[in-house]
Design a protein around this motif. Sequence first.
Motif, mmCIF file in Angstrom:
data_model
loop_
_atom_site.group_PDB
_atom_site.id
_atom_site.type_symbol
_atom_site.label_atom_id
_atom_site.label_comp_id
_atom_site.label_asym_id
_atom_site.label_seq_id
_atom_site.Cartn_x
_atom_site.Cartn_y
_atom_site.Cartn_z
ATOM 1 N N ARG A 76 0.841 -1.211 0.000
ATOM 2 C CA ARG A 76 0.000 0.000 0.000
ATOM 3 C C ARG A 76 0.869 1.253 0.000
ATOM 4 O O ARG A 76 0.595 2.229 -0.715
ATOM 5 N N ARG A 77 1.942 1.233 0.788
ATOM 6 C CA ARG A 77 2.849 2.384 0.848
ATOM 7 C C ARG A 77 3.534 2.614 -0.490
ATOM 8 O O ARG A 77 3.634 3.757 -0.964
ATOM 9 N N THR A 79 1.094 4.027 -3.017
ATOM 10 C CA THR A 79 0.806 5.422 -2.678
ATOM 11 C C THR A 79 1.934 6.334 -3.150
ATOM 12 O O THR A 79 1.687 7.435 -3.663
ATOM 13 N N LYS A 80 3.182 5.886 -3.002
ATOM 14 C CA LYS A 80 4.327 6.690 -3.448
ATOM 15 C C LYS A 80 4.294 6.887 -4.960
ATOM 16 O O LYS A 80 4.636 7.964 -5.462
ATOM 17 N N GLY A 127 1.639 6.901 -6.812
ATOM 18 C CA GLY A 127 0.477 7.696 -7.193
ATOM 19 C C GLY A 127 -0.559 6.811 -7.860
ATOM 20 O O GLY A 127 -0.428 6.481 -9.047
ATOM 21 N N PRO A 128 -1.610 6.389 -7.127
ATOM 22 C CA PRO A 128 -2.616 5.481 -7.692
ATOM 23 C C PRO A 128 -3.347 6.113 -8.862
ATOM 24 O O PRO A 128 -3.369 7.348 -9.010
ATOM 25 N N GLU A 164 -9.042 4.786 -4.421
ATOM 26 C CA GLU A 164 -8.751 5.095 -3.022
ATOM 27 C C GLU A 164 -8.174 3.859 -2.343
ATOM 28 O O GLU A 164 -8.782 2.795 -2.359
ATOM 29 N N LEU A 165 -6.994 4.014 -1.740
ATOM 30 C CA LEU A 165 -6.393 2.947 -0.949
ATOM 31 C C LEU A 165 -6.793 3.174 0.500
ATOM 32 O O LEU A 165 -6.212 3.999 1.194
ATOM 33 N N GLU A 207 -7.620 2.504 4.598
ATOM 34 C CA GLU A 207 -6.850 1.960 5.712
ATOM 35 C C GLU A 207 -7.176 0.470 5.860
ATOM 36 O O GLU A 207 -8.297 0.033 5.571
#
Length: 345
Positions: free
Chosen positions: A62-63, A66-67, A69-70, A75-76, A78
């Motif tokens: 997930r990290r 996110t880095k 850029g999805p 939306e990723l 929690e």
Amino acid sequence: MNGSSPGVEDGRDHAREQGSAVAWVESPLQMLCAVEAHHAGLLGTHARVIPRAGLRPLVVTRREITKLGPPAGLELAEPSPEMPRPRRGTTWAVGDAFSGKVQAAWLTALPGRIVIVDDGLATIRLLELLTGRFWTPLLRARATSGPLRKALGSAAGMRLRAAAHAGGLSIFTALPVPDDLARAVRERGAELVTHDFAWLRSQPMRRPGPRERTVVLGTSLVRNGLIHRDHYFGWLAGLGSTGPVAYFPHRREDPGDLARVGEQPGITVYDGGAPAEMTLRGLGAEQRVLSLPSTAVTSLRVLLSARGVVVETVDVPDEWWTAQAAPSLRTHLSMFAHHDTGVTG
């Protein structure tokens, strides 16, 4: 891959009809493929990807996504300890079609559309069962199931086949599906969409891969009791004696086994977590990847062929296999055994 473009176009047509989707993911590969499915248009204009809580590899993946850029509209969320209950009539994406919780949700929540993304070799088994008789239960290979579990698997199988017949089932995969199986799946009414990690391939490289010339992918076959430990570690020791080796663990490897791998001369164990597809896509032409039969072999060949990196499947000798490795399993694994290499490395 064959059929990739038509499938993606069909997926975009669905997106205009669907609106939004929820994806429940329980492994790094499932998460990455959910992102790819959204990029391909199968999950509508807005998709919410919810990872299962308590799994470090999912946190790492997930990290990393996110880095990068999805894709727009994704939306990723929690991590959640509980699988979301899909709202009636919405699109629901999952990877593990053999989960009892997932199958119960198909029967009780009645999602409007079901999208199944890659979950390793289990995806091929699902396709084979899907094309079986209407009451054939959806159960894991090598699983021992009681009457109630078999009943749920049968009901889920009928629900999934009915969804396919009604045009409400899509399978999104990067795996090499045999032509006759793909044809049978489509004859059931399911949409089979193949892909080549288009979103990931379009992303810039954030960091280089390992420097070692030889990269070995870890395997779950040892922990699952399918190959003998001593033969596997003997092979690794031979590789390490010929030059530096970068070892990337499988997420299911036993910690004790990993410690033993790290003790082999010449072998460096790298911190795992994110899918190999993300971690190793920066390798160079002077490097090679070795792997026992694995779904990662297919995807890495797609991602690395343009960079001139050879991805080799290790031919597992007969004496490596344990009594638990059924002939059907070996047949399944053989579909990844292209450009094989001997165990001597």
